[in-house]
Design an enzyme around this catalytic site. Structure first.
Site: not given
Lengths: 545, 615
Positions: B241, B267, B329-331, B333-334, B371
């Site tokens: 990243n 994901i 994590c990255s965003d 939200w997971d 999401k």
């Protein structure tokens, strides 16, 4: 021989006992002729561990300076570690344990020395006689008889003195059939299905050899179990090619030409030595806590244990299906008829016969289909999963059977009078016990050892009300139906009660189980109370009128 | 409406089938078989429809559902099949939110009930329960109009020392503006779980405001000077990243942080892992070894273990070291939602109650912008956005309930029902991807909240073994995460394949007995009162005793099962103890059968293997 000769250091102090999920305990270690006894020195809450030498499967010793460590691996799969100060003490103790846990002579085993502390209410040695079984059978059919042809164990050394055979076959014919069957194990009655009068018989392989020998009496015997115009099934627990190869060694299988009314099905069940390897691999996998998920799953797979479970259940279902659904009689055999044959016939009865799902019925099944039928317990259970010796005759045949019962139990948890603990208890006693029940390889040997006179029967102990209550399933409600288990891999589970028993904390699971029992108990109390109150109210009402 | 349609048994090789009529309604697909049993399938639950090549008996149609139900129909005429296929394709793909079931679903509640339903879970109340605001933490109004971060809720809790410029600066340095905020506050340890997205650090960029923000978090914890930063990604992914100008915190730039990767996959890996798992578990005539190696190759249980391991790490950092933890994590939200919510569940017994679990989902999943719409494919969208992240969360919780059977107020059915409705689009809670979107959709006016409906059926979801004293408030639950503790969740992935489940369920039996006990207790009170009354005064009018019905028989429904699932995985009520008429069924030995029947066609239908019960 005196055991004292084998015990150079009978006692050691300041020994530390390590067990997984328990804090280490310091205490005193004592060796006696049959037990290893560890007692913590704490006065307030003394902890004691009694371990039968015969329960010890293997021991390892290690030294760090003068501190010796002995790792004891037991037949019930538990592993304990003892830290013993003093090199010499440690060596002495290790060698004593080694010698005492591998005694050659059966008559030196603990059951010959054990004196029960309880009152014997019922002698287990005579609790399950074939004569009683026959009496039950006689009330529904008169096509069978008790034969004493094997009274002196002369016709078949691994059969009991009395067997149940078709009425129309005389003892002379039985002697001839015995000569035609491996080890003299001629076809005998294993189970009579009351619902439709179909039967399950078991035997060993026929000795057809390469030239296709036949035996008219054998044909007559098994045909005698067929209704006119009906067919039967021979379930051979070997694959076809193995059965064919067996001919070269004098064995073989029932050929169509000579047994036209019988249809042969080969339903392969792994031979006992393969099972032993599988058992060792499975226990190894379960004992290693460091495996990551992939490794654990691949080890579990590589052990093949659950595959054997599935195959065995499938074979048992097949036999049960032939009898219950197809209305056909069945003859089950492999080679010797003392291992896979018994697994199939006993499991089929669990599926078909509600009586076998009661405590007494299950005990009777174990006696009839395993002990009297000549499963060589002493050989098979000489060592468990930690054995280093690659003896050819050790195998978890009986354990596999118990696990299959457990799998069915899981799927029909209300249909069994006994609980999981009962099965685990049988597993333990088959491998190491103070009782004589599982000593010897067959009734012949047991008679020679005079076990009924010299030792106590496991059943004398288990069937006492105090003990029985521990093994009762609170959810039990008699279920008279045939119970068909699912054998899909998703429906089978690892038997955690045996294989993970010592590898995980079980406190929460045990507490939950207790709570379940409490809920059931409370329910019964409440119901009794409601009934009593209703009666009281009704009485009051009638009084008023 | 199509008649003479056959419904095949998924795992049977003997072609056992039920014949009946298929109906298409605006919201459901309905199959009624000859014995009047109904199978309802919500269009939104349909994940895929497939037409198989024509066979002699008709045109096969396979429908895969998001709740892991798979139905296999055979339609006699190809044209009908084609019509059904096309209609289902259209009906199962919704283009806009307003067409989802939730907007037409009418549970006959009046307006005030609807409003009350939405007020049932109040997050402000929840933060108060945790003990914030307090001397160290305060409510920030920075995002009141979604100006700083569109995917966060309006109300956010931050350290008192984090001023608005710090917040704004930090948010600019974080992916999607998701700056560090409070997720859970541990009252007695005074430590916090915070969450955010990855920093835009690239290879060397730094941001003073962000560094201040982290310092503010660690200073808000008076009992420990250092804090953990947990990057839930595998290290390689995080490093990759950096090339895109994102990345992870450099320990040199942030004072007093301990940085830790925990290696949960992204994901896409999870999606394909589940796909593999379903392929394996859906195979007919599966051998044990194929199942185990399939399970291994899918990696599914490995991922579940990774998620739970991360949660254990987080919980221990707080409970044992009293250190605050920042999770991303990255965003954010997971994996972040998974780890934060599971960590809190291990730390706080409140989340192990029914109400608490609803709060947890509302807080860490719904409000913080997991999401749901994209991950559960509520609208016809990018298939690459679909991922079973929430399913994994539920499975992790299920694993905990297996290890601690008395610690949870809710049972497995509760988890399964929530899973069902995350995908059903029947209630407004899970629609959309974030709070802002939900407000724009006016969900609170136009749809209903799931939670009051679950509470109305509380009996079904209660764990009869639950012991509230099992773990006093704020004691850590310490699960054993050795691999062998993780099991395949049969009741989730084979929920509708009844033949695989135990024929008698201990759980249902205990649940019913426990219910019955309550009833009996009341009966006793009533009877005692009556007796007392009788003893007291003599001429009282006789009261006819009422028949006891401890288990009322379920009433057959003709309307769509608006809430109850039409088929429970296990037989309920009195059926638990009985085994109904058995019939020969499945055999997994088709090879043997065919071999057999070739040789001897006269012998009919001896089926090898296992017979099944029809219930």
């Amino acid at each position: 021989m005196e055991f004292a000769e084998l015990i150079k250091t009978p006692r050691a102090d300041n020994v530390v006992l390590h067990r997984p999920f328990h804090p280490a305990v310091e205490g005193t270690l004592c060796l006696t002729g049959h037990h290893l006894i560890f007692s913590s020195r704490r006065q307030d809450n003394a902890e004691e561990l009694w371990l039968l030498h015969s329960n010890i499967d293997s021991i390892e010793k290690r030294f760090v300076g003068s501190l010796g460590t002995i790792i004891i691996k037991c037949k019930d799969l538990r592993i304990i570690q003892l830290d013993i100060p003093g090199m010499e003490e440690c060596l002495n103790i290790a060698s004593s344990i080694e010698a005492l846990s591998t005694l050659d002579s059966v008559t030196l085993m603990y059951p010959f020395f054990y004196r029960p502390m309880f009152e014997v209410l019922e002698d287990g040695w005579s609790s399950f006689l074939l004569e009683q079984e026959f009496e039950l059978l006689s009330s529904v059919t008169n096509e069978w008889r008790l034969s004493c042809v094997n009274k002196e164990f002369s016709v078949c050394p691994s059969y009991p003195p009395v067997v149940i055979v078709p009425k129309c076959v005389d003892d002379e014919a039985l002697r001839k059939v015995a000569l035609f069957r491996h080890g003299g194990r001629f076809p005998v009655l294993s189970y009579y299905h009351k619902k439709n009068g179909m039967v399950m018989m078991r035997s060993s392989q026929p000795l057809t050899g390469t030239n296709g020998r036949r035996c008219k009496e054998d044909e007559k015997l098994i045909n005698a179990t067929l209704r006119s115009g009906r067919r039967g099934f021979v379930i051979d627990t070997r694959p076809l090619n193995v059965a064919q190869q067996a001919r070269a060694k004098g064995g073989g299988f029932e050929q169509e030409v000579h047994y036209p009314q019988w249809r042969r099905i080969h339903k392969y069940i792994e031979r006992f030595n393969i099972l032993q390897e599988s058992f060792i691999k499975l226990v190894e996998a379960c004992n290693d806590q460091s495996h990551n998920m992939d490794r654990w799953l691949s080890k579990l797979e590589a052990s093949n244990w659950l595959t054997h479970i599935k195959e065995l259940l499938t074979a048992a279902c097949l036999a049960a299906q032939c009898i219950d659904r197809e209305g056909a009689s069945v003859l089950v055999h492999g080679s010797e008829g003392t291992d896979s044959t018994l697994q199939v016939t006993s499991l089929a009865q669990i599926i078909l016969d509600p009586r076998c799902r009661t405590i007494r019925g299950f005990e009777a099944l174990v006696v009839r289909e395993w002990l009297q039928a000549g499963h060589p317990f002493q050989q098979r259970c000489a060592q468990s999963a930690y054995s280093n010796s690659k003896q050819k005759w050790e195998a978890p045949v009986f354990l596999l059977f118990l696990e299959c019962v457990w799998q069915i139990h899981r799927q029909f948890p209300c249909s069994f009078e006994f609980n999981e603990q009962f099965l685990i208890m049988l597993f333990e006693h088959a491998y190491a016990s103070q009782f004589g029940t599982f000593l010897g390889n067959n009734e012949n040997e047991r008679a020679k050892l005079k076990l009924p006179q010299k030792t106590m029967s496991l059943w004398s102990w288990v069937n006492r009300p105090e003990e029985l209550s521990r093994f009762q399933n609170p959810l039990y409600e008699a279920n008279s139906l045939v119970i068909w288990p699912s054998v899909a891999p998703q429906s089978l589970q690892l038997w955690e009660g045996v294989f993970l028993r010592w590898n995980r904390p079980s406190k929460f699971l045990e507490e939950a189980e207790e709570e379940r029992i409490n809920i059931i108990k409370y329910n019964k109390e409440l119901q009794a109370k409601v009934n009593a109150l209703r009666r009281q109210l009704a009485e009051l009402e009638t009084d008023e009128q | 409406q199509v008649e003479q349609v056959k419904l095949l048994d998924r795992f049977s090789t003997s072609n056992k089938s039920l014949t009946g009529t298929l109906y298409l309604t605006a919201t459901h697909l309905l199959f009624i078989d000859s014995s009047q049993r109904e199978t309802w399938i919500l269009h939104h639950h349909i994940a895929a429809v497939e037409k198989l090549p024509l066979t002699t008996s008709g045109c096969p149609l396979v429908i895969q559902c998001k709740n892991f139900r798979i139905v296999h129909f055979v339609v006699p005429r190809e044209r009908d099949c084609h019509d059904i296929y096309n209609s289902l394709l259209q009906l199962s793909r919704t283009a806009k939110y307003e067409d989802l079931y939730a907007f037409s679903y009418n549970p006959k509640q009046n307006e005030s009930e609807q409003v009350k339903g939405w007020q049932l879970i109040d997050l402000a109340e929840e933060y108060k329960r945790m003990g914030v605001p307090n001397a160290y933490w305060q409510l920030s109004d920075a995002n009141r109009d979604y100006k700083i971060c569109e995917t966060y809720p309006r109300e956010l809790y931050v350290p008192r020392t984090a001023s608005k410029p710090i917040i704004v600066g930090s948010s600019k340095f974080r992916s999607k503006g998701r700056f560090p905020v409070l997720s859970y506050y541990h009252k007695s340890k005074e430590a916090a779980i915070c969450r955010c997205s990855q920093p835009l650090s690239g290879f060397s960029a730094r941001c003073l405001e962000d560094e201040h923000m982290l310092q503010a978090i660690s200073k808000a914890n008076p009992s420990n000077r250092y804090m953990y930063v947990m990057d839930t990604r595998p290290k390689l992914n995080a490093m990759a990243n950096r090339a895109a100008g994102k990345g992870y915190e450099n320990e040199d730039n942030y004072s007093n942080i301990r940085f830790q990767f925990v290696g949960i996959e992204n994901i896409h890996v999870m999606r394909s892992s589940l796909q593999k798992l379903l392929e394996v578990s859906g195979t007919r005539g599966l051998s044990v070894n194929d199942f185990l190696s399939g399970l291994e190759n899918s990696g599914w249980l490995r991922h579940i273990k990774a998620v739970l391991d991360a949660a254990v790490f987080l919980a221990k950092a707080i409970a044992v070291e009293s250190a605050s933890v920042l999770v991303h994590c990255s965003d954010g939200w997971d994996r972040t939602s998974q780890v934060c919510s599971l960590g809190a569940l291990l730390l706080d017994s409140y989340y192990r109650t029914i109400k608490g679990f609803m709060v947890l989902i509302e807080k860490d999943w719904i409000s913080f912008g997991h999401k749901f719409s994209d991950r559960c494919c509520q609208l016809d969208g990018d298939p690459k956005e679909i991922s079973p992240v929430f399913t994994q969360f539920l499975e992790s919780v299920w694993n905990l309930t297996e290890q601690f059977p008395q610690a949870f107020e809710y049972n497995e059915a509760f988890l399964l029902q929530i899973h069902e409705h995350v995908h059903s689009c029947q209630f407004g809670n899970f629609l959309g991807n974030c709070q802002k979107e939900r407000e724009e959709l006016k969900l609170k006016e136009k749809t209903y909240s799931l939670w009051p409906f679950l509470l109305a059926e509380l009996k079904k979801y209660r764990n009869p073994l639950y012991n509230p004293d099992f773990s006093p408030e704020l004691t850590l639950l310490e699960p054993n995460t050795v691999s062998f503790n993780f099991k395949f969740w049969r009741n989730m992935y084979h929920q509708f394949d009844r033949s695989m489940h135990p024929r008698q369920s201990v759980f249902n039996l205990i649940m019913n007995t426990s219910e019955q006990n309550k009833q009996l207790e009341e009966d006793i009170k009533e009877l005692e009162a009556k007796i007392k009354q009788r003893n007291g005064q003599s001429d009282v009018v006789l009261v006819k005793e009422q028949e006891q019905t401890a288990h009322p028989a379920p009433v057959a429904q003709k309307t769509p099962p608006c809430f109850q699932k039409e088929q429970l995985p296990m037989p309920v009520n009195d059926a638990v103890r009985t085994i109904e008429g058995s019939n020969t069924a499945d055999n997994r030995y088709s090879e043997l059968v065919s071999e057999f029947s070739k040789a001897e066609p006269a012998v009919v239908s001896l089926e090898y293997g296992v017979a099944r019960m029809t219930c």
